[in-house]
Motif scaffolding. Structure first.
Motif, PDB file in Angstrom:
ATOM      1  N   ALA A  85     -18.876   6.696 -28.018  1.00  0.00           N
ATOM      2  CA  ALA A  85     -19.864   5.779 -27.327  1.00  0.00           C
ATOM      3  C   ALA A  85     -19.237   4.461 -27.111  1.00  0.00           C
ATOM      4  O   ALA A  85     -19.901   3.636 -26.290  1.00  0.00           O
ATOM      5  N   ASN A  86     -17.857   4.317 -27.408  1.00  0.00           N
ATOM      6  CA  ASN A  86     -17.230   3.027 -26.865  1.00  0.00           C
ATOM      7  C   ASN A  86     -15.850   3.502 -26.369  1.00  0.00           C
ATOM      8  O   ASN A  86     -14.674   2.733 -26.796  1.00  0.00           O
ATOM      9  N   PRO A  87     -15.766   4.149 -25.041  1.00  0.00           N
ATOM     10  CA  PRO A  87     -14.771   4.270 -24.445  1.00  0.00           C
ATOM     11  C   PRO A  87     -14.243   3.273 -23.595  1.00  0.00           C
ATOM     12  O   PRO A  87     -15.004   2.302 -23.460  1.00  0.00           O
ATOM     13  N   MET A  88     -13.159   3.192 -23.028  1.00  0.00           N
ATOM     14  CA  MET A  88     -12.750   2.428 -22.038  1.00  0.00           C
ATOM     15  C   MET A  88     -13.591   2.815 -20.816  1.00  0.00           C
ATOM     16  O   MET A  88     -13.810   4.007 -20.347  1.00  0.00           O
ATOM     17  N   VAL A  89     -14.323   1.989 -20.230  1.00  0.00           N
ATOM     18  CA  VAL A  89     -15.327   2.222 -18.963  1.00  0.00           C
ATOM     19  C   VAL A  89     -14.492   1.919 -17.770  1.00  0.00           C
ATOM     20  O   VAL A  89     -14.263   0.670 -17.573  1.00  0.00           O
ATOM     21  N   LEU A  90     -14.230   2.743 -16.897  1.00  0.00           N
ATOM     22  CA  LEU A  90     -13.844   2.806 -15.650  1.00  0.00           C
ATOM     23  C   LEU A  90     -14.588   2.781 -14.485  1.00  0.00           C
ATOM     24  O   LEU A  90     -15.636   3.788 -14.889  1.00  0.00           O
ATOM     25  N   ASP A  91     -14.343   2.389 -13.331  1.00  0.00           N
ATOM     26  CA  ASP A  91     -15.320   2.303 -12.314  1.00  0.00           C
ATOM     27  C   ASP A  91     -15.136   3.548 -11.633  1.00  0.00           C
ATOM     28  O   ASP A  91     -14.090   3.831 -10.847  1.00  0.00           O
ATOM     29  N   TRP A  92     -15.715   4.824 -11.820  1.00  0.00           N
ATOM     30  CA  TRP A  92     -15.519   6.174 -11.117  1.00  0.00           C
ATOM     31  C   TRP A  92     -16.367   6.140  -9.831  1.00  0.00           C
ATOM     32  O   TRP A  92     -16.478   7.057  -9.027  1.00  0.00           O
ATOM     33  N   ASP A  93     -17.167   5.041  -9.623  1.00  0.00           N
ATOM     34  CA  ASP A  93     -18.124   5.110  -8.216  1.00  0.00           C
ATOM     35  C   ASP A  93     -17.423   4.803  -7.155  1.00  0.00           C
ATOM     36  O   ASP A  93     -17.240   5.177  -6.027  1.00  0.00           O
ATOM     37  N   THR A  94     -16.390   3.708  -7.198  1.00  0.00           N
ATOM     38  CA  THR A  94     -15.449   3.154  -6.194  1.00  0.00           C
ATOM     39  C   THR A  94     -13.920   3.732  -6.219  1.00  0.00           C
ATOM     40  O   THR A  94     -13.438   3.802  -5.102  1.00  0.00           O
ATOM     41  N   TYR A  95     -13.520   4.063  -7.426  1.00  0.00           N
ATOM     42  CA  TYR A  95     -12.180   4.383  -7.576  1.00  0.00           C
ATOM     43  C   TYR A  95     -12.123   5.872  -7.155  1.00  0.00           C
ATOM     44  O   TYR A  95     -12.757   6.699  -7.576  1.00  0.00           O
TER      45      TYR A  95
END
Length: 429
Positions: A115-125
């Motif tokens: 529940a504490n991953p590295m959050v990356l922006d998969w909407d724009t990348y």
């Protein structure tokens, strides 16, 4: 170290179990010397020494093995006993210190860590699409070109000469010795190339991939993303982090299936050790250990150089997400490029049996002849294998403190007996 700059070695976590079995079977009392790239004094003290009633001693490198063996085999019984007792006392102290540290460190459940991953922006990348999907084999690689990619610093380290290349050649203390060794190495390298002592081979594969919600990756046969070729299983950090710091797993760098983003993963295996045996045997027959070791060390450097060259070609051509990259060898050594190439058995993906899946995915042995031993070491030894991740945020990190709940989860994902999983993960518990 992580994947790129070190030779892979089998998991030493199984040694404790072997030690116990030997003791029970035949009262085994031979001194046990532990060494190699993925071993440490702490690991020996914590995992191996308590399981073996004979002397277990971590040896930092091959050059010190002689002194340790002399201490263990010396005729002065008092000196021998004192050496063993001092080592045991040292290892007991290390275990006690580590126990205190471990008691203080807080760990999360695997659910809380996920529940504490590295959050990356998969909407724009948008993940870059490889120029060429699938498997490619390269079996006649030019050793002359390869020699341009050699990182010499670890070569000197393997001979216990500390210092960065080329400054080490002018070092006040080790410079003279380093220069002589470098001249010998360059001379043998010339012979290796001119007389074709070694053959270098590589295989790479680029595949459509998505992250599942359980720290595994689905690797697909094609862009329809319907047929799963293999699942790759990764481990997540479970140590409690400061606010805002993630519990990392390599799957964080791949677009999750739920994001609807089409992402990709690479796999590779390379060797520069094809043909080495006859030349090593020739030196050993002449009792020329120096040149036998020199040849092995150069083959290792050429294998790492090939891993570097293939990664560069993948970034610029085969995947093509960095077509304009223009880095000299120094910049490559410092990893100034985008993406990573972690190797199974090293800190970010420390569990060796995943190499078996890599072999299945690329059919490595069939194509370029590298085989895996029982302990998942590669043969020929001058070989490197691993994964390619392209995301700009991808980085290396260590997995340590794997808790029992993650071990059980991992065993279930891999359809592996929990006791077997415990053995393979012993060094990162």
């Amino acid at each position: 170290g992580h994947g790129p700059s070190h030779e892979l070695r089998p998991d030493v976590g199984v040694l404790a179990q072997h030690a116990r079995q030997h003791r029970e079977r035949r009262g085994f009392n031979m001194p046990l010397l532990i060494g190699g790239a993925t071993t440490s004094k702490t690991h020996t003290a914590v995992k191996i020494e308590p399981e073996y009633h004979g002397a277990s001693i971590h040896v930092l490198d091959a050059s010190r093995a002689v002194a340790v063996a002399s201490s263990l085999l010396g005729e002065d019984e008092d000196a021998r006993s004192n050496f063993i007792l001092d080592t045991k006392a040292d290892y007991t102290r290390i275990r006690e210190q580590r126990a205190k540290r471990t008691d203080r460190k807080k760990y999360l459940s695997i659910e809380a860590a996920r529940a504490n991953p590295m959050v990356l922006d998969w909407d724009t990348y948008v993940p870059p699409t490889p120029a060429q999907l699938g498997v490619q084999v390269f079996d006649q690689i030019d050793l002359e070109e390869l020699s341009q990619y050699i990182d010499w610093t670890p070569f000197f380290s393997s001979w216990q000469l500390a210092g960065k290349f080329p400054a080490i050649l002018e070092d006040e203390i080790v410079g003279k010795e380093a220069k002589q060794l470098y001249n010998d190495a360059r001379s043998m390298l010339r012979q290796i190339i001119d007389e074709k002592w070694l053959t270098a081979k590589a295989i790479i594969g680029l595949f459509p991939t998505n992250a599942l919600d359980n720290d595994s990756l689905a690797v697909y046969a094609d862009e329809t993303r319907e047929e799963v070729l293999v699942e790759l299983h990764h481990l997540r950090q479970q140590g409690q982090k400061a606010a805002g710091r993630p519990n990392l797993c390599l799957t964080d760098f791949i677009a999750p299936k739920s994001s609807q983003q089409a992402d990709y993963l690479g796999a590779f295996a390379v060797t520069a050790g094809v043909g080495i045996e006859e030349h090593v045997a020739r030196f050993e027959a002449d009792q020329d250990d120096y040149n036998a070791i020199l040849l092995k060390a150069l083959a290792d450097r050429l294998a790492e150089a090939l891993a570097e060259k293939m990664h560069a070609d993948v970034r610029r051509i085969h995947w093509g997400y960095a077509t304009n990259e223009a880095l000299d060898n120094d910049a490559l050594i410092k990893e100034k490029y985008q993406g990573i190439r972690p190797a199974p058995g090293y800190p970010a993906c420390p569990e060796h049996t995943e190499k078996g899946t890599l072999w299945e995915l690329l059919k490595v042995e069939e194509h370029i002849g590298i085989r895996l031993t029982e302990s998942y070491a590669m043969y020929p030894a001058a070989s490197v294998s691993g994964w390619y991740f392209a995301h700009p945020a991808a980085k290396y990190f260590p997995i340590k403190g794997v808790q029992q709940d993650q071990v059980e989860d991992y065993a279930q994902r891999k359809d592996m007996d929990v006791a077997v999983a415990e053995r393979w993960l012993a060094s990162v518990r």
